[in-house]
Enzyme design. Sequence first.
Site, PDB file in Angstrom:
ATOM      1  N   ARG A 134      18.817 -45.067 -10.624  1.00  0.00           N
ATOM      2  CA  ARG A 134      18.892 -45.836 -11.870  1.00  0.00           C
ATOM      3  C   ARG A 134      19.670 -47.124 -11.602  1.00  0.00           C
ATOM      4  O   ARG A 134      20.593 -47.146 -10.778  1.00  0.00           O
ATOM      5  CB  ARG A 134      19.617 -45.059 -12.976  1.00  0.00           C
ATOM      6  CG  ARG A 134      18.774 -44.028 -13.691  1.00  0.00           C
ATOM      7  CD  ARG A 134      17.684 -44.646 -14.576  1.00  0.00           C
ATOM      8  NE  ARG A 134      16.934 -43.657 -15.328  1.00  0.00           N
ATOM      9  CZ  ARG A 134      15.759 -43.129 -14.940  1.00  0.00           C
ATOM     10  NH1 ARG A 134      15.197 -43.488 -13.815  1.00  0.00           N
ATOM     11  NH2 ARG A 134      15.150 -42.238 -15.712  1.00  0.00           N
ATOM     12  N   HIS A 176      10.356 -50.567 -11.416  1.00  0.00           N
ATOM     13  CA  HIS A 176      10.562 -49.186 -11.897  1.00  0.00           C
ATOM     14  C   HIS A 176       9.228 -48.429 -11.820  1.00  0.00           C
ATOM     15  O   HIS A 176       8.743 -47.897 -12.820  1.00  0.00           O
ATOM     16  CB  HIS A 176      11.131 -49.159 -13.315  1.00  0.00           C
ATOM     17  CG  HIS A 176      11.765 -47.831 -13.642  1.00  0.00           C
ATOM     18  ND1 HIS A 176      12.927 -47.706 -14.354  1.00  0.00           N
ATOM     19  CD2 HIS A 176      11.391 -46.551 -13.350  1.00  0.00           C
ATOM     20  CE1 HIS A 176      13.244 -46.430 -14.486  1.00  0.00           C
ATOM     21  NE2 HIS A 176      12.323 -45.704 -13.884  1.00  0.00           N
TER      22      HIS A 176
HETATM   23  P1  NDP Z   1      17.985 -33.665 -10.027  1.00  0.00           P
HETATM   24  O1  NDP Z   1      18.796 -33.400 -11.231  1.00  0.00           O
HETATM   25  O2  NDP Z   1      17.085 -32.607  -9.508  1.00  0.00           O
HETATM   26  O3  NDP Z   1      18.944 -34.104  -8.828  1.00  0.00           O
HETATM   27  C1  NDP Z   1      20.062 -34.915  -8.988  1.00  0.00           C
HETATM   28  C2  NDP Z   1      20.892 -34.842  -7.715  1.00  0.00           C
HETATM   29  O4  NDP Z   1      21.977 -35.767  -7.824  1.00  0.00           O
HETATM   30  C3  NDP Z   1      21.497 -33.457  -7.482  1.00  0.00           C
HETATM   31  O5  NDP Z   1      21.432 -33.119  -6.132  1.00  0.00           O
HETATM   32  C4  NDP Z   1      22.954 -33.658  -7.914  1.00  0.00           C
HETATM   33  O6  NDP Z   1      23.877 -32.813  -7.256  1.00  0.00           O
HETATM   34  C5  NDP Z   1      23.171 -35.094  -7.489  1.00  0.00           C
HETATM   35  N1  NDP Z   1      24.309 -35.665  -8.206  1.00  0.00           N
HETATM   36  C6  NDP Z   1      24.457 -35.852  -9.550  1.00  0.00           C
HETATM   37  N2  NDP Z   1      25.658 -36.385  -9.823  1.00  0.00           N
HETATM   38  C7  NDP Z   1      26.282 -36.543  -8.640  1.00  0.00           C
HETATM   39  C8  NDP Z   1      27.553 -37.018  -8.265  1.00  0.00           C
HETATM   40  N3  NDP Z   1      28.440 -37.468  -9.164  1.00  0.00           N
HETATM   41  N4  NDP Z   1      27.879 -37.023  -6.967  1.00  0.00           N
HETATM   42  C9  NDP Z   1      27.003 -36.559  -6.038  1.00  0.00           C
HETATM   43  N5  NDP Z   1      25.778 -36.089  -6.315  1.00  0.00           N
HETATM   44  C10 NDP Z   1      25.418 -36.069  -7.603  1.00  0.00           C
HETATM   45  O7  NDP Z   1      17.156 -34.981 -10.338  1.00  0.00           O
HETATM   46  P2  NDP Z   1      15.780 -35.479  -9.681  1.00  0.00           P
HETATM   47  O8  NDP Z   1      15.876 -35.351  -8.213  1.00  0.00           O
HETATM   48  O9  NDP Z   1      14.623 -34.858 -10.368  1.00  0.00           O
HETATM   49  O10 NDP Z   1      15.801 -37.015 -10.109  1.00  0.00           O
HETATM   50  C11 NDP Z   1      16.854 -37.846  -9.701  1.00  0.00           C
HETATM   51  C12 NDP Z   1      16.825 -39.159 -10.462  1.00  0.00           C
HETATM   52  O11 NDP Z   1      15.746 -39.958 -10.010  1.00  0.00           O
HETATM   53  C13 NDP Z   1      16.592 -39.056 -11.962  1.00  0.00           C
HETATM   54  O12 NDP Z   1      17.774 -38.690 -12.652  1.00  0.00           O
HETATM   55  C14 NDP Z   1      16.145 -40.462 -12.300  1.00  0.00           C
HETATM   56  O13 NDP Z   1      17.262 -41.261 -12.617  1.00  0.00           O
HETATM   57  C15 NDP Z   1      15.505 -40.950 -11.008  1.00  0.00           C
HETATM   58  N6  NDP Z   1      14.060 -41.135 -11.145  1.00  0.00           N
HETATM   59  C16 NDP Z   1      13.555 -42.393 -10.956  1.00  0.00           C
HETATM   60  C17 NDP Z   1      12.209 -42.624 -11.040  1.00  0.00           C
HETATM   61  C18 NDP Z   1      11.658 -43.971 -10.725  1.00  0.00           C
HETATM   62  O14 NDP Z   1      10.446 -44.186 -10.861  1.00  0.00           O
HETATM   63  N7  NDP Z   1      12.472 -44.904 -10.258  1.00  0.00           N
HETATM   64  C19 NDP Z   1      11.255 -41.552 -11.389  1.00  0.00           C
HETATM   65  C20 NDP Z   1      11.895 -40.261 -11.545  1.00  0.00           C
HETATM   66  C21 NDP Z   1      13.245 -40.079 -11.436  1.00  0.00           C
HETATM   67  P3  NDP Z   1      23.849 -31.215  -7.476  1.00  0.00           P
HETATM   68  O15 NDP Z   1      22.543 -30.747  -6.919  1.00  0.00           O
HETATM   69  O16 NDP Z   1      24.992 -30.725  -6.689  1.00  0.00           O
HETATM   70  O17 NDP Z   1      23.953 -30.989  -8.958  1.00  0.00           O
HETATM   71  C1  OXD Z   2      11.905 -40.881 -14.708  1.00  0.00           C
HETATM   72  C2  OXD Z   2      11.520 -42.279 -14.529  1.00  0.00           C
HETATM   73  O1  OXD Z   2      13.091 -40.606 -14.888  1.00  0.00           O
HETATM   74  O2  OXD Z   2      10.296 -42.579 -14.602  1.00  0.00           O
HETATM   75  O3  OXD Z   2      11.016 -40.017 -14.670  1.00  0.00           O
HETATM   76  O4  OXD Z   2      12.377 -43.123 -14.273  1.00  0.00           O
END
Ligand code: NDP
Ligand code: OXD
Length: 315
Positions: free
Chosen positions: A230, A278
């Site tokens: 993000r 995005h």
């Molecule tokens: P998940 O919730 O499956 O994974 C998030 C990961 O981030 C987890 O491993 C979590 O750790 C880690 N995390 C969260 N907070 C912290 C922190 N403070 N310090 C270290 N690690 C942290 O999410 P997804 O993988 O499904 O998606 C990730 C992000 O990708 C979404 O939240 C979104 O913002 C972004 N996204 C962007 C898109 C785009 O087109 N650009 C499309 C889809 C998603 P833990 O496992 O230990 O909880």
């Molecule tokens: C999502 C995105 O979070 O598209 O799925 O950014």
Amino acid sequence: MSSFLFVTPTWDAKLWAAEMRKARPGLDVRVWPEMGDAATIDYVAAWLPPPNVVKSLTKLKVIFSLGAGVDAILTDPTLPPDVPIVRVNDPDLTHRMSEWVVLHCLWHHRQQRRLDQQQREGVWDSFATHAASAMTVGVMGLGVMGQDSAKKLATMGFKVVGWSRTQKDLPGVTCYAGAAGLDAFLGQTDILVSLLPATTETDGILNRALFRKLSRKGPFGAPILLNAGRGRQQVEEDIVAALDAGELHAATLDVFRKEPLPKESPLWKHPKVTITPHAAADSEPSVICAYVAEQIADYEKDGTLRNLVDRRRGY
Ligand code: NDP
Ligand code: OXD
């Protein structure tokens, strides 16, 4: 018959509603602001809902996020506190993200910008290249997206390290966790990939102090940044300053503090920056609606919901 409402001021909600009707025939699908009697709506799917809209749905059973990220929903301060929130976790979205991550790691690793420039100038220069194993990719966020990307990067031959909040154990990936593991993770990383969610803890994490902790032992002498998590995670002035000072070699950015990225942003024309709008992982309406329909079917059968959001954690 159950009722379902789309609240998506910035997306084509009518298109999504048509897909939802196909995915779950018999569901009464409505589109905000023409929502009828608010007290008859069972489910809402939202992206950036205006305040008080979701709150007004007094019989609401489940809130569906139309994205994997839930910051666009949690920004609504009026959200009812006790209604469960379900986010998207679907292989289609995950695979699209991994394509973007692998593509841009390879793009930098294979020096495609330099090759494009050579072609424009009619220059034939088969400069020396290096193996993928000469680069270590560090994936921040080892959730659904991060784990799939890490696995695919390792298959391509990159060395892969990962960092998350809680410790993971992934084949072929050296994993670090929390504040205690961050510096060791950064110190090995030649290409930093952020797939973190937007939370108060990750806000501004991609800043100049962090960039200075990255490895400088890679083939380009300075690290590369990829962010598809993000925009709130990145300090954009710091990225420009670090690129100009040679502290970063290059960057590919899919997300921005303000979207669309304002015309006046120096990132647009920066010679070391690649921008995607995005679009790293596009949400395909038919796929996401099928996923939501399946969740509703399971919920109505036995109350099961998967991929629930932990509001306290913020993701
Ligand atoms: P998940 O919730 O499956 O994974 C998030 C990961 O981030 C987890 O491993 C979590 O750790 C880690 N995390 C969260 N907070 C912290 C922190 N403070 N310090 C270290 N690690 C942290 O999410 P997804 O993988 O499904 O998606 C990730 C992000 O990708 C979404 O939240 C979104 O913002 C972004 N996204 C962007 C898109 C785009 O087109 N650009 C499309 C889809 C998603 P833990 O496992 O230990 O909880
Ligand atoms: C999502 C995105 O979070 O598209 O799925 O950014």
